[in-house]
Design a protein around this motif. Structure first.
Motif, PDB file in Angstrom:
ATOM      1  N   ARG A  87      43.942  40.795  27.699  1.00  0.00           N
ATOM      2  CA  ARG A  87      45.170  40.687  28.479  1.00  0.00           C
ATOM      3  C   ARG A  87      46.237  41.656  27.974  1.00  0.00           C
ATOM      4  O   ARG A  87      46.857  42.378  28.751  1.00  0.00           O
ATOM      5  N   ASN A 142      36.235  41.053  29.519  1.00  0.00           N
ATOM      6  CA  ASN A 142      36.312  39.872  30.371  1.00  0.00           C
ATOM      7  C   ASN A 142      34.939  39.376  30.805  1.00  0.00           C
ATOM      8  O   ASN A 142      34.641  38.188  30.726  1.00  0.00           O
ATOM      9  N   ILE A 143      34.106  40.321  31.283  1.00  0.00           N
ATOM     10  CA  ILE A 143      32.790  39.922  31.780  1.00  0.00           C
ATOM     11  C   ILE A 143      31.959  39.310  30.661  1.00  0.00           C
ATOM     12  O   ILE A 143      31.364  38.238  30.814  1.00  0.00           O
ATOM     13  N   ARG A 199      33.223  35.856  29.751  1.00  0.00           N
ATOM     14  CA  ARG A 199      33.001  34.844  30.775  1.00  0.00           C
ATOM     15  C   ARG A 199      31.520  34.521  30.960  1.00  0.00           C
ATOM     16  O   ARG A 199      31.154  33.397  31.267  1.00  0.00           O
ATOM     17  N   LEU A 200      30.666  35.547  30.778  1.00  0.00           N
ATOM     18  CA  LEU A 200      29.237  35.287  30.907  1.00  0.00           C
ATOM     19  C   LEU A 200      28.738  34.452  29.733  1.00  0.00           C
ATOM     20  O   LEU A 200      27.883  33.575  29.893  1.00  0.00           O
ATOM     21  N   LYS A 258      34.397  26.407  31.152  1.00  0.00           N
ATOM     22  CA  LYS A 258      35.203  27.098  32.136  1.00  0.00           C
ATOM     23  C   LYS A 258      36.434  27.670  31.447  1.00  0.00           C
ATOM     24  O   LYS A 258      37.134  26.966  30.722  1.00  0.00           O
ATOM     25  N   LEU A 259      36.679  28.948  31.649  1.00  0.00           N
ATOM     26  CA  LEU A 259      37.819  29.577  30.985  1.00  0.00           C
ATOM     27  C   LEU A 259      39.001  29.665  31.936  1.00  0.00           C
ATOM     28  O   LEU A 259      38.823  29.858  33.127  1.00  0.00           O
ATOM     29  N   ILE A 283      42.034  31.466  33.786  1.00  0.00           N
ATOM     30  CA  ILE A 283      42.362  32.848  34.094  1.00  0.00           C
ATOM     31  C   ILE A 283      43.777  33.087  33.612  1.00  0.00           C
ATOM     32  O   ILE A 283      44.649  32.267  33.855  1.00  0.00           O
ATOM     33  N   ILE A 284      43.961  34.183  32.913  1.00  0.00           N
ATOM     34  CA  ILE A 284      45.301  34.392  32.376  1.00  0.00           C
ATOM     35  C   ILE A 284      45.810  35.766  32.704  1.00  0.00           C
ATOM     36  O   ILE A 284      45.056  36.602  33.115  1.00  0.00           O
TER      37      ILE A 284
END
Lengths: 286, 313
Positions: free
Chosen positions: A209, A272-273, A276-277, A282-283, A285-286
């Protein structure tokens, strides 16, 4: 009465159903289309600017071939410092929320304010650090930039730490306490150990981020045309170079800006990918 | 075995950890307060000079030292609201597709792809908006809008002017792409916990899939959905870099959405380091104070609604 396929009402309802579900599928296609459009324009404009010069040379005056070395180094340093400052603070606040505060009034308020902080305009953090650090010291500096970014890291790490700690079953803690482990040992060797992947995930998300954040750096780190690893001076960084170069009238600066934009996007999206993978939870979203 | 010395040590360590973490947690609240105080302090000069007129004046003249916040405030609100208008149906469709329609194997990849939209840095949206989207928008969409909508009664004035590419509407569209993942994610979450019993009851009565979504799932999760929508609004209000690129940064009041304007955040981004007088600086800080107020209120409402929704389950 059971409606037959020839019933007008039944037919109408089926048509509406099909139409709306089709629109829903169309909506996700539009969402994906934006993503593809943005990524493909980045590749189209950014790839021609990719060369070794990008990583070996400084930013130059227009007309001479230059690279982004100082900006890349500056960005990495500032983000690293921000994460180093912000992570322990976020970890501790998250620990307080999940382990000590529970549902007390202070914990509830902090949880709430933290959630608001995650979505609050980042430019205001830059304004705050500007008044606090830049005005006080009298000059823009890499430290000021790092502090502003650290203020963004804290709420993200706090949030993920709290979430991940709360997922650890209570009987794990009880088992450790029954063995007479002190509270800090329960937290460090049981709770943190079990949830370390999740906590790390939060830190990586925060890194991703702040890596692309520009607004908090506008009034803090500013920019620097030259190579500098002195955090006490204005510091070059990728987002600011992209901003200035994109707004400039020079073609070769535009080319560099696109190359920098591609670089930063690839970095941020890959992070990010991966996160998240790999993450089972569940993360946010920021 | 635990001897009393070690026990004392452990107690000491435990209370240290508790105190430090509590103090840091409390300092987060102090930080929020400090930002408010700091912004207020920095804008004192402008608060004194313009008082309430600041909110209603459209003047922005650094040379004469006359400042008003009306144009950036309207720009901020209009871009965020139009963005919401565009993003809302798209997010709803995406959430419905992800919870109800997509086959199981497709759900995760699609979800991650949509979430990536939130991962792209704001400045990339700005660059793309300025160099890729705006020229095409000016060539193909805006002339059509001007020709067909500009002459209509009522909405006509919104679509008049020259096809410049950049402007309020362009900023709104770029913003709408940025907030889709946030709204869609909240909607997906709240749809995901609608009890199967309710849905199956509706299906058993012969409802179509869409009727279940519209008449069962949406009413059931209404509060959460609204919370998500307001969260998207809060995001859009404070978005800086993307807007700074495409809004045009003009301090003029215009009824047309195709004309350049400015938002609070974009004004700050563009002018803060160039502010030459202390009054100019204070006026910009006051803009920051207003933005702080608006976003904190909107985000607080959003979080309260989501909390209420969680509590109602």
């Amino acid at each position: 009465m059971i409606p037959t396929a020839f019933s007008f009402l039944y037919f109408k309802r089926r048509v509406i159903n099909g139409f709306c579900l089709l629109l829903s599928a169309l909506a996700i296609l539009i969402g994906l289309a934006w993503l593809i459009w943005i990524l493909s324009s980045l590749l189209r404009h950014g790839l021609p600017g990719f060369s070794w010069h990008l990583f070996t040379q400084m930013t130059q005056a227009p007309g001479t071939e230059g690279g982004l070395l100082n900006a890349i180094v500056g960005s990495l340093m500032m983000v690293l410092v921000a994460v180093i400052i912000g992570t322990p603070v976020g970890l501790l606040i998250g620990t307080y929320l999940a382990e000590f505060g529970k549902n007390g009034r202070l914990a509830n308020t902090v949880h709430f304010v933290n959630d608001v902080f995650i979505s609050a305009p980042s430019i205001l953090l830059g304004l705050f650090i500007y008044q606090l650090v830049v005005v006080t010291t009298g000059h823009f500096s890499g430290w000021a930039g790092s502090f502003a970014l650290a203020l963004m890291v804290v709420p993200i790490v706090t949030r993920t730490t709290e979430d991940m700690f709360l997922l650890v079953p209570i009987h794990m803690r009880e088992a450790a306490i029954a063995l007479a482990a002190p509270r800090w040992k329960v937290i460090v060797s049981v709770v943190l150990r079990i949830s370390r992947t999740g906590v790390l995930t939060g830190i990586l998300l925060a890194t991703a981020r702040v890596m692309g954040e520009t607004a908090p750096l506008l009034f803090t780190a500013l920019n620097n045309q030259f190579f500098s690893v002195n955090m006490n001076q204005p510091m070059a960084n990728l987002p600011m170079v992209i901003f200035q170069y994109a707004m400039s009238p020079y073609d070769d600066w535009h080319k560099l800006a696109w190359a920098g934009a591609l670089l930063i996007t690839v970095f941020v999206l890959l992070l990010n990918i991966t996160v998240r993978l790999l993450s089972k939870q569940k993360l946010p979203i920021i | 075995m635990l001897d009393s010395k070690r026990l004392t040590l452990y107690r000491y360590q435990d209370s240290t950890l508790r105190i430090i973490s509590t103090a840091l947690a409390a300092s987060l609240l102090i930080l929020a307060f400090a930002i408010l105080v700091q912004l207020h302090h920095a804008s004192l000069e402008s608060l004194k000079a313009f008082q309430w007129r600041f909110l209603s004046s459209a003047a922005w003249d650094p040379v004469a030292g006359n400042f008003g916040a009306l144009v950036p405030i309207l720009g901020t609100l209009s871009t965020a609201l139009i963005a919401l208008l565009i993003a809302l149906p798209l997010s709803l469709g995406i959430a419905v597709f992800l919870t109800e329609l997509a086959p199981a194997w497709l759900k995760q990849p699609l979800r991650i792809l949509i979430e990536l939209l939130a991962g792209i840095p704001s400045i990339i949206y700005g660059m793309w908006g300025l160099f890729v989207f705006a020229p095409l928008f000016a060539d193909y969409v805006q002339p059509w809008l001007i020709e067909h909508l500009g002459s209509q009664p009522w909405i006509g004035p919104l679509f008049q002017g020259a096809p410049l590419g950049i402007g309020i509407l362009t900023a709104s569209i770029v913003l709408s792409i940025m907030i889709i993942p946030f709204i869609a994610s909240v909607m997906r979450d709240v749809f995901g916990v609608v009890p199967n019993l309710l849905k199956e009851s509706a299906y058993a009565l012969g409802a179509t899939r869409w009727e279940v979504i519209w008449h069962v799932m949406l009413p059931y999760s209404r509060v959460g959905v609204i919370g998500g929508v307001i969260l998207g609004l809060g995001r859009a209000l404070g978005e800086t870099m993307a807007v700074a690129f495409v809004i045009g940064n003009a301090h003029q009041l215009s009824s047309s959405l195709l004309m350049p304007g400015s938002s609070i955040a974009s004004t700050l981004a563009n002018e803060f380091t160039e502010a030459t007088s202390s009054l100019y600086n204070a006026a910009l800080s006051e803009l920051g104070l207003i933005l702080f107020g608006i976003t904190i209120i909107v985000l607080t409402v959003s979080k309260l609604m989501m909390k209420k929704w969680q509590g109602s389950r």
